[in-house]
Design a protein around this motif. Structure first.
Motif, PDB file in Angstrom:
ATOM      1  N   PHE A   1      25.541  76.314  51.024  1.00 29.63           N
ATOM      2  CA  PHE A   1      24.773  75.529  51.976  1.00 29.63           C
ATOM      3  C   PHE A   1      23.472  76.244  52.266  1.00 29.63           C
ATOM      4  O   PHE A   1      23.445  77.377  52.699  1.00 29.63           O
ATOM      5  CB  PHE A   1      25.591  75.362  53.262  1.00 29.63           C
ATOM      6  CG  PHE A   1      24.865  74.606  54.333  1.00 29.63           C
ATOM      7  CD1 PHE A   1      24.388  75.272  55.450  1.00 29.63           C
ATOM      8  CD2 PHE A   1      24.658  73.243  54.230  1.00 29.63           C
ATOM      9  CE1 PHE A   1      23.738  74.589  56.441  1.00 29.63           C
ATOM     10  CE2 PHE A   1      24.010  72.561  55.218  1.00 29.63           C
ATOM     11  CZ  PHE A   1      23.540  73.232  56.342  1.00 29.63           C
TER      12      PHE A   1
ATOM     13  N   LEU B   1      37.095  73.169  54.270  1.00 31.20           N
ATOM     14  CA  LEU B   1      36.000  73.732  55.045  1.00 31.20           C
ATOM     15  C   LEU B   1      36.475  74.754  56.066  1.00 31.20           C
ATOM     16  O   LEU B   1      35.945  75.859  56.145  1.00 31.20           O
ATOM     17  CB  LEU B   1      35.238  72.603  55.750  1.00 31.20           C
ATOM     18  CG  LEU B   1      33.941  72.992  56.424  1.00 31.20           C
ATOM     19  CD1 LEU B   1      32.974  73.605  55.433  1.00 31.20           C
ATOM     20  CD2 LEU B   1      33.303  71.755  57.070  1.00 31.20           C
ATOM     21  N   TYR B   2      37.488  74.401  56.847  1.00 24.29           N
ATOM     22  CA  TYR B   2      37.962  75.301  57.895  1.00 24.29           C
ATOM     23  C   TYR B   2      39.321  75.884  57.513  1.00 24.29           C
ATOM     24  O   TYR B   2      40.333  75.196  57.537  1.00 24.29           O
ATOM     25  CB  TYR B   2      38.042  74.578  59.235  1.00 24.29           C
ATOM     26  CG  TYR B   2      36.688  74.105  59.716  1.00 24.29           C
ATOM     27  CD1 TYR B   2      35.737  75.019  60.170  1.00 24.29           C
ATOM     28  CD2 TYR B   2      36.350  72.774  59.677  1.00 24.29           C
ATOM     29  CE1 TYR B   2      34.484  74.599  60.585  1.00 24.29           C
ATOM     30  CE2 TYR B   2      35.101  72.340  60.095  1.00 24.29           C
ATOM     31  CZ  TYR B   2      34.176  73.259  60.548  1.00 24.29           C
ATOM     32  OH  TYR B   2      32.942  72.845  60.961  1.00 24.29           O
TER      33      TYR B   2
ATOM     34  N   VAL C   1      32.619  65.360  67.153  1.00 24.64           N
ATOM     35  CA  VAL C   1      31.941  64.811  65.980  1.00 24.64           C
ATOM     36  C   VAL C   1      32.445  63.392  65.709  1.00 24.64           C
ATOM     37  O   VAL C   1      33.661  63.165  65.640  1.00 24.64           O
ATOM     38  CB  VAL C   1      32.192  65.701  64.743  1.00 24.64           C
ATOM     39  CG1 VAL C   1      31.552  65.082  63.507  1.00 24.64           C
ATOM     40  CG2 VAL C   1      31.636  67.091  64.986  1.00 24.64           C
TER      41      VAL C   1
ATOM     42  N   GLU D   1      31.801  61.961  60.010  1.00 19.96           N
ATOM     43  CA  GLU D   1      30.678  62.882  59.906  1.00 19.96           C
ATOM     44  C   GLU D   1      31.172  64.315  59.822  1.00 19.96           C
ATOM     45  O   GLU D   1      32.287  64.633  60.245  1.00 19.96           O
ATOM     46  CB  GLU D   1      29.740  62.721  61.103  1.00 19.96           C
ATOM     47  CG  GLU D   1      29.045  61.376  61.163  1.00 19.96           C
ATOM     48  CD  GLU D   1      28.010  61.317  62.266  1.00 19.96           C
ATOM     49  OE1 GLU D   1      27.663  62.403  62.806  1.00 19.96           O
ATOM     50  OE2 GLU D   1      27.545  60.213  62.594  1.00 19.96           O
ATOM     51  N   LEU D   2      30.310  65.188  59.290  1.00 17.17           N
ATOM     52  CA  LEU D   2      30.658  66.601  59.196  1.00 17.17           C
ATOM     53  C   LEU D   2      30.513  67.270  60.555  1.00 17.17           C
ATOM     54  O   LEU D   2      29.793  66.786  61.430  1.00 17.17           O
ATOM     55  CB  LEU D   2      29.750  67.307  58.173  1.00 17.17           C
ATOM     56  CG  LEU D   2      29.947  66.900  56.716  1.00 17.17           C
ATOM     57  CD1 LEU D   2      28.870  67.543  55.848  1.00 17.17           C
ATOM     58  CD2 LEU D   2      31.331  67.305  56.218  1.00 17.17           C
TER      59      LEU D   2
ATOM     60  N   GLU E   1      28.651  73.274  58.397  1.00 16.45           N
ATOM     61  CA  GLU E   1      28.926  72.554  57.157  1.00 16.45           C
ATOM     62  C   GLU E   1      29.279  73.496  56.005  1.00 16.45           C
ATOM     63  O   GLU E   1      29.033  73.179  54.842  1.00 16.45           O
ATOM     64  CB  GLU E   1      27.720  71.689  56.801  1.00 16.45           C
ATOM     65  CG  GLU E   1      27.407  70.640  57.859  1.00 16.45           C
ATOM     66  CD  GLU E   1      26.200  69.809  57.493  1.00 16.45           C
ATOM     67  OE1 GLU E   1      25.635  70.031  56.405  1.00 16.45           O
ATOM     68  OE2 GLU E   1      25.817  68.936  58.287  1.00 16.45           O
ATOM     69  N   PHE E   2      29.810  74.643  56.328  1.00 21.43           N
ATOM     70  CA  PHE E   2      30.227  75.595  55.298  1.00 21.43           C
ATOM     71  C   PHE E   2      31.355  76.437  55.868  1.00 21.43           C
ATOM     72  O   PHE E   2      31.602  76.447  57.078  1.00 21.43           O
ATOM     73  CB  PHE E   2      29.052  76.484  54.860  1.00 21.43           C
ATOM     74  CG  PHE E   2      28.431  77.269  55.991  1.00 21.43           C
ATOM     75  CD1 PHE E   2      28.806  78.577  56.249  1.00 21.43           C
ATOM     76  CD2 PHE E   2      27.462  76.687  56.804  1.00 21.43           C
ATOM     77  CE1 PHE E   2      28.238  79.293  57.291  1.00 21.43           C
ATOM     78  CE2 PHE E   2      26.886  77.399  57.852  1.00 21.43           C
ATOM     79  CZ  PHE E   2      27.276  78.699  58.098  1.00 21.43           C
ATOM     80  N   ASP E   3      32.062  77.138  55.008  1.00 25.15           N
ATOM     81  CA  ASP E   3      33.158  78.013  55.420  1.00 25.15           C
ATOM     82  C   ASP E   3      32.566  79.279  56.038  1.00 25.15           C
ATOM     83  O   ASP E   3      31.942  80.078  55.347  1.00 25.15           O
ATOM     84  CB  ASP E   3      34.017  78.358  54.203  1.00 25.15           C
ATOM     85  CG  ASP E   3      35.271  79.149  54.564  1.00 25.15           C
ATOM     86  OD1 ASP E   3      35.242  79.874  55.571  1.00 25.15           O
ATOM     87  OD2 ASP E   3      36.258  79.046  53.830  1.00 25.15           O
TER      88      ASP E   3
ATOM     89  N   GLN F   1      30.362  76.785  50.508  1.00 25.78           N
ATOM     90  CA  GLN F   1      31.183  75.585  50.426  1.00 25.78           C
ATOM     91  C   GLN F   1      32.117  75.630  49.220  1.00 25.78           C
ATOM     92  O   GLN F   1      32.810  74.669  48.937  1.00 25.78           O
ATOM     93  CB  GLN F   1      30.267  74.348  50.328  1.00 25.78           C
ATOM     94  CG  GLN F   1      29.508  74.071  51.629  1.00 25.78           C
ATOM     95  CD  GLN F   1      28.574  72.891  51.503  1.00 25.78           C
ATOM     96  OE1 GLN F   1      27.978  72.685  50.465  1.00 25.78           O
ATOM     97  NE2 GLN F   1      28.428  72.123  52.580  1.00 25.78           N
TER      98      GLN F   1
END
Length: 333
Positions: free
Chosen positions: A5, A221-222, A245, A249-250, A254-256, A262
Motif C-alpha cells: 500500500f 488484512l487483520y 466503516v 468499504e475498507l 488498508e494494509f496489514d 497487503q
C-alpha cells in the motif's frame, strides 16, 4: 515488494533519498574466521569491571565487499549485510565435540555488557562489542549491524578446550583455528546497556508474535495475532474503527499493520533492538523483509498490563513525522 500500500500514509514509511547520494558497497562475503583467547586486564579507577571468573575470546571474521550501489549519504556501512546465507556458527574441541553452548551472557552488576574498550600492547585502543552467544554473532554478521567484524565472547573459566571455529553458509564452510595462548588486552572502559536487559521480556513477546505470523500466513488484512498479543485498548480501538466503516468499504487501515503490506507471501523479520521508555512501556524495532530484502522497519510499542507484556501500537517515522496505527484507529487520520 508486491501489492504494498503506497498511499499518503505509507509514504511516511518509505525510504526517501533526498539531496545527494553516493556509491558504496552495500554487502560483503565471508572470507575467513579465527578465534583468539585474550586475558583482560582492567586499568584505572573504574567501577565497572569484566567478571574474573570467565575465559574471554575474540572472534574475528574477514570479509570482502561485493556489490556497490548508489545510496543516500546517511546510509550506514554495508546496509544489506552479508550475501552469504549463514546457517550456523560452531566451535569444537580437539575431539570434534561441539562447545558452542559454553558461550554465555555476563552477569554484570549494572546491566548487560555492550562494548569494551581494549588495547593490545603496541596497538591502538579498539571498541569491541561483547556478544552473549554465537547466535548473537550470527545475527550481527548476517545483518551487518556490527561492521567491526570482531566479537568478544566468554565461557566459564577453565572449561573451554576450544580447537576450531566454523561458519556454515548455504554453499560453503569456512573454518579457522582457535589460539588458546592468551594475548593480554588492557581494558580501559566497559559500556553497559541496562535497557536491553530490562527490555528482554517485551523483545521476547514481539519475537513470539512475529514468529507466529510468519509461520502461519493468514492471507487476510487483520491477523488473529492481534487477538493473541495486543492490549485490550488496541483491540477496542480497532473494533470501534471497523464498526464505524460502512458495509462494503475498507477500514481505516488498508494494509496489514503487522507486516506493513497487503501481501504476506515470503515475509520474514529481524528484531533490531529493544529499549525501555519507562518502567511499564518498551519499544521494539522490527525490520521486515520479503525474500530476504528489507522493505520497512516498524517500531512496536509494548506495555505491561497487569503483569503481562502486550503490544499496544505500531508506528514508523519518516522525515521526522510519526505514523501511528493506534492514532489512525482512534482519530481516523
Amino acid at each position: 515488494m508486491k501489492n504494498i500500500f503506497i498511499g499518503a500514509a505509507l509514504a511516511l514509511s518509505a525510504v526517501l533519498l533526498t539531496g545527494c547520494s553516493k556509491k558504496q558497497y552495500v554487502d560483503y562475503r565471508i572470507n575467513d574466521v579465527s578465534m583468539q583467547k585474550v586475558l583482560l586486564n582492567s586499568v584505572g579507577d573504574r567501577k565497572k569491571v569484566m567478571p574474573s571468573n570467565r575465559d574471554y575470546y575474540l572472534m574475528q571474521v574477514g570479509v570482502t565487499p561485493v556489490h556497490k550501489k548508489s545510496v543516500g549519504m546517511s546510509v550506514r556501512p554495508y546496509p544489506e549485510g552479508c550475501v552469504d546465507r549463514i546457517s550456523d556458527i560452531t566451535v569444537e574441541s580437539a575431539d570434534h565435540k561441539a562447545q558452542s553452548a559454553q558461550f554465555l551472557s555476563l552477569d554484570m552488576p549494572d546491566g548487560t555488557c555492550k562494548n569494551v574498550m581494549m588495547e593490545e600492547e603496541g596497538a591502538s585502543p579498539k571498541l569491541i562489542g561483547y556478544y552473549n552467544d554465537l547466535t548473537d554473532v550470527k545475527n550481527a554478521l548476517q545483518s551487518g549491524d556490527d561492521t567491526r567484524f570482531i566479537y568478544l565472547l566468554s565461557v566459564p573459566q577453565g572449561k573451554a578446550g576450544l580447537q576450531s571455529v566454523t561458519i556454515k553458509t548455504a554453499d560453503r564452510t569456512i573454518s579457522g583455528t582457535v589460539k588458546n595462548q592468551p594475548v593480554t588486552q588492557k581494558v580501559t572502559d566497559v559500556q553497559t546497556d541496562i535497557t536491553s536487559k530490562l527490555a528482554s521480556e517485551p523483545r521476547a513477546l514481539v519475537d513470539k508474535a512475529y514468529k507466529d505470523i510468519c509461520a502461519n500466513p493468514r492471507h487476510q488484512l487483520y491477523s488473529d495475532a492481534t487477538e493473541k498479543f495486543c492490549t485490550p485498548q488496541f483491540k477496542t480501538a480497532l473494533k470501534k474503527a471497523l464498526d464505524a466503516v460502512p458495509e462494503g468499504e475498507l477500514g481505516p487501515i488498508e494494509f496489514d499493520y503487522w507486516l506493513w503490506t497487503q501481501d504476506d507471501t515470503g515475509v520474514s523479520y529481524r528484531i533490531k533492538d529493544a529499549s525501555m521508555k519507562s518502567g511499564e512501556v518498551a519499544e521494539v524495532k522490527v525490520t521486515l523483509l520479503q525474500e530476504n530484502d528489507e522493505y520497512n522497519t516498524v517500531t512496536v510499542v509494548v506495555k505491561n498490563i497487569g503483569g503481562n507484556w502486550l503490544i499496544d501500537d505500531f508506528y514508523t517515522v519518516n522525515d521526522g513525522k510519526k505514523y501511528s496505527i493506534k492514532e489512525v484507529l482512534v482519530n481516523g487520520e
